[in-house]
Design a protein around this motif. Structure first.
Motif, PDB file in Angstrom:
ATOM      1  N   UNK A 420       0.852  -1.183   0.000  1.00 17.47           N
ATOM      2  CA  UNK A 420       0.000   0.000   0.000  1.00 17.47           C
ATOM      3  C   UNK A 420       0.887   1.233   0.000  1.00 17.47           C
ATOM      4  N   UNK A 421       0.351   2.333  -0.500  1.00 19.92           N
ATOM      5  CA  UNK A 421       1.109   3.582  -0.543  1.00 19.92           C
ATOM      6  C   UNK A 421       0.544   4.530   0.509  1.00 19.92           C
ATOM      7  N   UNK A 422       1.439   5.147   1.266  1.00 17.71           N
ATOM      8  CA  UNK A 422       1.047   6.118   2.284  1.00 17.71           C
ATOM      9  C   UNK A 422       1.663   7.466   1.961  1.00 17.71           C
ATOM     10  N   UNK A 423       0.846   8.509   1.943  1.00 17.50           N
ATOM     11  CA  UNK A 423       1.335   9.872   1.746  1.00 17.50           C
ATOM     12  C   UNK A 423       1.972  10.366   3.042  1.00 17.50           C
ATOM     13  N   UNK A 424       2.689  11.511   3.021  1.00 20.33           N
ATOM     14  CA  UNK A 424       3.316  12.016   4.235  1.00 20.33           C
ATOM     15  C   UNK A 424       2.320  12.146   5.395  1.00 20.33           C
ATOM     16  N   UNK A 425       2.682  11.579   6.522  1.00 18.88           N
ATOM     17  CA  UNK A 425       1.939  11.649   7.774  1.00 18.88           C
ATOM     18  C   UNK A 425       0.547  10.987   7.681  1.00 18.88           C
ATOM     19  N   UNK A 426       0.339  10.182   6.674  1.00 18.06           N
ATOM     20  CA  UNK A 426      -0.965   9.516   6.531  1.00 18.06           C
ATOM     21  C   UNK A 426      -1.089   8.367   7.545  1.00 18.06           C
ATOM     22  N   UNK A 427      -2.296   8.143   8.000  1.00 24.07           N
ATOM     23  CA  UNK A 427      -2.538   7.013   8.904  1.00 24.07           C
ATOM     24  C   UNK A 427      -3.827   6.319   8.519  1.00 24.07           C
ATOM     25  N   UNK A 428      -3.894   5.036   8.882  1.00 21.66           N
ATOM     26  CA  UNK A 428      -5.077   4.229   8.658  1.00 21.66           C
ATOM     27  C   UNK A 428      -5.405   3.475   9.944  1.00 21.66           C
ATOM     28  N   UNK A 429      -6.669   3.520  10.328  1.00 21.69           N
ATOM     29  CA  UNK A 429      -7.123   2.761  11.486  1.00 21.69           C
ATOM     30  C   UNK A 429      -8.268   1.877  11.017  1.00 21.69           C
ATOM     31  N   UNK A 430      -8.067   0.577  11.123  1.00 17.11           N
ATOM     32  CA  UNK A 430      -9.059  -0.371  10.599  1.00 17.11           C
ATOM     33  C   UNK A 430      -9.668  -1.151  11.758  1.00 17.11           C
ATOM     34  N   UNK A 431     -10.996  -1.105  11.856  1.00 18.92           N
ATOM     35  CA  UNK A 431     -11.699  -1.866  12.884  1.00 18.92           C
ATOM     36  C   UNK A 431     -11.917  -3.281  12.365  1.00 18.92           C
TER      37      UNK A 431
END
Length: 431
Positions: A420-431
């Motif tokens: 997966x690609x993440x941009x600067x300071x990006x976050x993902x929270x998956x329930x």
């Protein structure tokens, strides 16, 4: 024979003390039911509204209820000393009389109305307590100079460079007793739900232990927050402590002075505390805002990233007055300086979403019901902090790009897509 009897007596006393201590530890393991999924909100009464009063703040309680916070931490509300005062209005933490309210804020009855309104809305109220020092013209200084630390000339001393306050002497039993009575006064008289204790590390641990035990006899489900990161305070006295290490690391990462390894080390230090102690996670508070700068100054583009991180790390998240409106200015500490509530509403929705996330997932509850943090290995360990928390059938996966770089991410042992690609300071929270 006398020696044998003396040894037996000493042994009985030692066993009794040990049993008592163990009982206190077992009791400390269990926080009040309302603590585990709560978000704490710090209220700066002076700067909160144009009026700077209890009555003016009370009108905001429905909004805070809608935001989702459950604990209102009120900065000190007592009269402020005039002798050696800093600035025009002085510091909240230079208290003249422990059992009175600052007339500029309102009356004791006005404060009771805030507590009642909060309770009716399902929220709790804790009061900031300054046990380490008073103002130089406090009521105690007039009749009880021996209640204070003095120098070789008999003059009352100030702690550190805090010239507007006088350091209390905890070798004096009468002072301790009166301090305990003053804290009990606020629980009995106003029905508050606990205390946030200023510079708790400067006050002897045994004072806190005996005091909290006494306060719980009045109201068993109180919540105690120590402005400290001193593990022994959380053995039996305090529910929660300041997660200073993690806060400082977040600032350093945002400023390019540290990477994710520093965060790992800060998280590892939490093991020094009892496993039931609650770390309070935050991106700002009254001290940081006024003296170190706003979260926007300290964290730049990473502000929302670290705000989210405080809600998914183990512990209890804090929101300071104005953060939920994206207020971006240092508040003066010794002068009147009102918050502008017409800032970015994006932060209101952000915090509402994060609070709902925490409430809805038991895995994010405070210790001990919450799930333990287990890191997920990635191809960029110095820039990515990925982890999961799981308890029973509840699981959260969180991925944080703690860098200003675009990351092509791969992860091991994850149910997510391998790349997966993440941009600067990006976050993902998956329930």
């Amino acid at each position: 024979m006398k020696k044998i009897l003396l040894l037996i007596t000493i042994l009985v006393i030692a066993v009794s003390c040990s049993n008592k201590k163990q009982k206190q530890i077992e009791e400390a393991r269990h926080h009040a039911d309302w603590v585990y999924n709560a978000t704490i909100y710090e209220v700066n009464i002076r700067q909160y509204t144009k009026e700077g009063t209890f009555n003016a703040f009370e009108k905001h309680i429905p909004r805070l209820k809608e935001l989702g916070v459950e604990i209102l931490w009120m900065m000190p509300i007592q009269p402020i000393g005039e002798e050696k005062r800093k600035g025009t209005l002085g510091s909240y933490y230079s208290i003249k009389d422990y059992t009175k309210t600052n007339p500029a804020f309102g009356s004791l009855e006005n404060f009771k109305q805030i507590v009642n309104a909060a309770h009716n809305s399902g929220m709790k109220v804790i009061l900031d307590w300054v046990a380490n020092h008073t103002s130089h013209d406090a009521v105690w200084t007039l009749e009880h100079k021996d209640w204070y630390v003095t120098d070789s000339l008999g003059q009352i001393v100030s702690p550190y460079d805090w010239t507007d306050v006088a350091k209390l002497n905890y070798n004096n039993a009468d002072m301790r007793k009166t301090m305990q009575e003053a804290m009990a006064f606020w629980i009995k008289e106003t029905d508050i739900d606990g205390f946030r204790c200023d510079v708790a590390y400067e006050v002897p641990t045994d004072f806190w232990e005996s005091t909290v035990a006494g306060l719980k006899n009045i109201k068993p489900d109180i919540f105690m927050l120590a402005e400290a990161a001193k593990p022994e305070l959380n053995t039996t006295a305090f529910d929660a402590y300041y997660s200073w290490d993690i806060h400082h690391v977040m600032n350093d990462i945002a400023q390019g002075k540290a990477n994710v390894d520093s965060l790992r080390k800060a998280l590892a230090k939490m093991s020094e505390f009892p496993d039931y102690a609650i770390p309070m996670q935050f991106t700002s508070n009254h001290d940081e805002n006024s003296w170190k700068g706003t979260e926007f100054e300290r964290m730049g583009d990473a502000v929302t990233t670290f705000a989210a991180l405080t809600f998914v790390l183990p512990g209890m998240p804090l929101i300071y007055s104005g953060q939920e409106a994206g207020f971006n200015r240092r508040l003066q500490f010794f002068e009147k300086d009102s918050i502008n509530w017409n800032s970015s509403n994006n932060f209101t929705s952000l915090y509402q979403t994060l609070i709902k996330l925490k409430k809805a997932n038991k895995v994010l509850f405070c210790p001990e019901p919450g799930g333990k943090l287990e890191e997920i290995k990635t191809n960029q360990p110095e820039k990515i902090f990925a982890f999961q928390r799981e308890v029973q059938d509840n699981k959260i996966i969180a991925i944080f790009n703690l860098s200003p770089d675009v990351i092509e991410l791969t992860m091991e042992d994850s149910t997510l897509p391998p790349q997966t690609k993440l941009t600067p300071w990006e976050y993902k929270i998956i329930e």
